[in-house]
Write an enzyme that holds these catalytic residues in place. Sequence first.
Site, PDB file in Angstrom:
ATOM      1  N   ARG A  33      -1.337  -8.975   0.338  1.00  0.00           N
ATOM      2  CA  ARG A  33      -1.130  -8.460   1.691  1.00  0.00           C
ATOM      3  C   ARG A  33      -1.487  -9.544   2.699  1.00  0.00           C
ATOM      4  O   ARG A  33      -2.389 -10.369   2.440  1.00  0.00           O
ATOM      5  CB  ARG A  33      -2.024  -7.232   1.937  1.00  0.00           C
ATOM      6  CG  ARG A  33      -1.563  -5.983   1.216  1.00  0.00           C
ATOM      7  CD  ARG A  33      -0.267  -5.415   1.804  1.00  0.00           C
ATOM      8  NE  ARG A  33       0.122  -4.182   1.158  1.00  0.00           N
ATOM      9  CZ  ARG A  33       1.052  -4.081   0.201  1.00  0.00           C
ATOM     10  NH1 ARG A  33       1.690  -5.156  -0.227  1.00  0.00           N
ATOM     11  NH2 ARG A  33       1.356  -2.917  -0.302  1.00  0.00           N
ATOM     12  N   HIS A  53       8.431 -10.068   2.662  1.00  0.00           N
ATOM     13  CA  HIS A  53       7.831  -8.983   1.862  1.00  0.00           C
ATOM     14  C   HIS A  53       8.865  -8.367   0.905  1.00  0.00           C
ATOM     15  O   HIS A  53       9.140  -7.164   0.956  1.00  0.00           O
ATOM     16  CB  HIS A  53       7.244  -7.906   2.796  1.00  0.00           C
ATOM     17  CG  HIS A  53       6.242  -7.022   2.105  1.00  0.00           C
ATOM     18  ND1 HIS A  53       5.180  -6.447   2.742  1.00  0.00           N
ATOM     19  CD2 HIS A  53       6.146  -6.615   0.804  1.00  0.00           C
ATOM     20  CE1 HIS A  53       4.472  -5.716   1.883  1.00  0.00           C
ATOM     21  NE2 HIS A  53       5.058  -5.812   0.697  1.00  0.00           N
TER      22      HIS A  53
HETATM   23  P1  NAP Z   1      -4.093  -2.572  -9.268  1.00  0.00           P
HETATM   24  O1  NAP Z   1      -3.537  -2.130 -10.567  1.00  0.00           O
HETATM   25  O2  NAP Z   1      -4.915  -1.627  -8.481  1.00  0.00           O
HETATM   26  O3  NAP Z   1      -4.927  -3.908  -9.552  1.00  0.00           O
HETATM   27  C1  NAP Z   1      -5.787  -4.488  -8.640  1.00  0.00           C
HETATM   28  C2  NAP Z   1      -6.561  -5.610  -9.312  1.00  0.00           C
HETATM   29  O4  NAP Z   1      -7.374  -6.247  -8.323  1.00  0.00           O
HETATM   30  C3  NAP Z   1      -7.508  -5.100 -10.400  1.00  0.00           C
HETATM   31  O5  NAP Z   1      -7.551  -6.002 -11.468  1.00  0.00           O
HETATM   32  C4  NAP Z   1      -8.862  -5.065  -9.686  1.00  0.00           C
HETATM   33  O6  NAP Z   1      -9.965  -5.243 -10.526  1.00  0.00           O
HETATM   34  C5  NAP Z   1      -8.726  -6.262  -8.777  1.00  0.00           C
HETATM   35  N1  NAP Z   1      -9.644  -6.146  -7.653  1.00  0.00           N
HETATM   36  C6  NAP Z   1      -9.676  -5.187  -6.688  1.00  0.00           C
HETATM   37  N2  NAP Z   1     -10.672  -5.438  -5.826  1.00  0.00           N
HETATM   38  C7  NAP Z   1     -11.281  -6.562  -6.266  1.00  0.00           C
HETATM   39  C8  NAP Z   1     -12.395  -7.323  -5.812  1.00  0.00           C
HETATM   40  N3  NAP Z   1     -13.080  -6.971  -4.712  1.00  0.00           N
HETATM   41  N4  NAP Z   1     -12.743  -8.411  -6.519  1.00  0.00           N
HETATM   42  C9  NAP Z   1     -12.070  -8.770  -7.624  1.00  0.00           C
HETATM   43  N5  NAP Z   1     -11.007  -8.099  -8.111  1.00  0.00           N
HETATM   44  C10 NAP Z   1     -10.628  -7.010  -7.438  1.00  0.00           C
HETATM   45  O7  NAP Z   1      -2.930  -3.069  -8.286  1.00  0.00           O
HETATM   46  P2  NAP Z   1      -1.449  -3.553  -8.664  1.00  0.00           P
HETATM   47  O8  NAP Z   1      -0.581  -2.385  -8.928  1.00  0.00           O
HETATM   48  O9  NAP Z   1      -1.561  -4.615  -9.688  1.00  0.00           O
HETATM   49  O10 NAP Z   1      -1.009  -4.184  -7.251  1.00  0.00           O
HETATM   50  C11 NAP Z   1      -1.751  -5.192  -6.625  1.00  0.00           C
HETATM   51  C12 NAP Z   1      -1.300  -5.410  -5.203  1.00  0.00           C
HETATM   52  O11 NAP Z   1      -0.062  -6.116  -5.171  1.00  0.00           O
HETATM   53  C13 NAP Z   1      -0.973  -4.138  -4.395  1.00  0.00           C
HETATM   54  O12 NAP Z   1      -2.142  -3.526  -3.907  1.00  0.00           O
HETATM   55  C14 NAP Z   1      -0.115  -4.689  -3.273  1.00  0.00           C
HETATM   56  O13 NAP Z   1      -0.932  -5.082  -2.187  1.00  0.00           O
HETATM   57  C15 NAP Z   1       0.529  -5.931  -3.894  1.00  0.00           C
HETATM   58  N6  NAP Z   1       1.994  -5.772  -4.050  1.00  0.00           N
HETATM   59  C16 NAP Z   1       2.801  -6.580  -3.311  1.00  0.00           C
HETATM   60  C17 NAP Z   1       4.168  -6.479  -3.448  1.00  0.00           C
HETATM   61  C18 NAP Z   1       5.088  -7.405  -2.697  1.00  0.00           C
HETATM   62  O14 NAP Z   1       6.299  -7.197  -2.704  1.00  0.00           O
HETATM   63  N7  NAP Z   1       4.584  -8.440  -2.066  1.00  0.00           N
HETATM   64  C19 NAP Z   1       4.726  -5.544  -4.337  1.00  0.00           C
HETATM   65  C20 NAP Z   1       3.864  -4.734  -5.070  1.00  0.00           C
HETATM   66  C21 NAP Z   1       2.489  -4.846  -4.916  1.00  0.00           C
HETATM   67  P3  NAP Z   1     -10.361  -4.151 -11.642  1.00  0.00           P
HETATM   68  O15 NAP Z   1      -9.264  -4.227 -12.669  1.00  0.00           O
HETATM   69  O16 NAP Z   1     -11.646  -4.608 -12.156  1.00  0.00           O
HETATM   70  O17 NAP Z   1     -10.392  -2.824 -10.925  1.00  0.00           O
HETATM   71  C1  GLV Z   2       4.746  -3.460  -1.980  1.00  0.00           C
HETATM   72  O1  GLV Z   2       4.246  -4.238  -1.240  1.00  0.00           O
HETATM   73  C2  GLV Z   2       4.016  -2.502  -2.751  1.00  0.00           C
HETATM   74  O2  GLV Z   2       2.809  -2.358  -2.555  1.00  0.00           O
HETATM   75  O3  GLV Z   2       4.662  -1.826  -3.580  1.00  0.00           O
END
Ligand code: NAP
Ligand code: GLV
Length: 308
Positions: free
Chosen positions: A223, A271
Amino acid sequence: MIGVYCNRTKIGESWFRALAEEFGEDQVDLYPFTYPDAIEFIACWKAPHRLLQTLPNLKVIQSLGAGVDHIFDRDNAVEQAMIARIIDPQLSVDMYEFALATILADMKRLTFYRDQQKEKQWKERRYSTIPNKVVSILGLGVIGSIVAQKLSVLGFQVKGWSRSEKKIDGVECFSGEADLTHMLSQTDYLLNLLPLTNDTRGFLNQSLFEKMKKGSYLINLGRGPHLVDEDLLTALDQEHLSGACLDVFHEEPLDKEHSFWEHPKVFMTPHIASITNIETARKQVFENIRRMREGRELLNVVSMERGY
Ligand code: NAP
Ligand code: GLV
């Protein structure tokens, strides 16, 4: 009643059609709402500030993406409602493909040659090869762990960092402050896939950049508010970082006056790294509506305490 709000009108209309086909048109209310008092479930993406608080019978807030910061951030979280998010293998695969394209474009100097072509210049630059490169991923969650695994299968040296300890085949996993410093010092490409929370806001800042290897490259796919923009500009201008790919921004669309637009070392995309695919993601949303109606546990529930 099911409410639908998406800041991109066409995507909101597509979700409306998908939900109306499954549950009947009389069950779905597309924003601006005709029946706000009847809405129990809202499928939403970046709803206007306080909109959710105007829905007195809301039970479930379903994010139409992986991230939920758009719900927590906008003073929108409604105490009595649960929050669910999209978890879809397609989102992880799309993210992997985007990350790979970005890394290879830099390794093979493609953006440099694109710019050079415009100037009718003919200059060669050294390129690098996959096994020599270390890619480190901040956040080894649903998306980060798949991206890490797939890059490792291709032959990259892959490292990852998360809050809790992880074990992923082919990936050197770290957690904790000391481990982060060690990982950053060895990294060529740093890929941010953290969720935006109070703990991670401003995480990509001067102190982190100073720990990164000279000449390394930042890819922010998490983000915009993870990044302190001024600190990145300084790290680039001082040639500590060699470049950055930014897909997310504090303000989207980015202000036309922002220095990123013209910066020769910044590559920007609007994005689009990984966008929810309605065809592959719709079933879990339908299932959550049924589960809510039957009083069963929802899929992909977000922790209110952790904020992700
Ligand atoms: P997720 O499954 O919730 O994974 C988040 C990861 O971050 C987990 O490994 C978590 O650790 C770690 N984390 C959270 N807070 C932390 C901290 N303070 N210190 C260290 N590690 C931390 O999320 P996801 O589904 O993989 O998605 C991740 C992010 O990608 C989304 O929240 C979104 O912002 C972004 N995204 C962007 C796009 C785009 O098009 N640009 C698309 C989709 C998603 P733990 O495993 O230990 O809980
Ligand atoms: C995109 O940014 C998502 O969080 O799915």
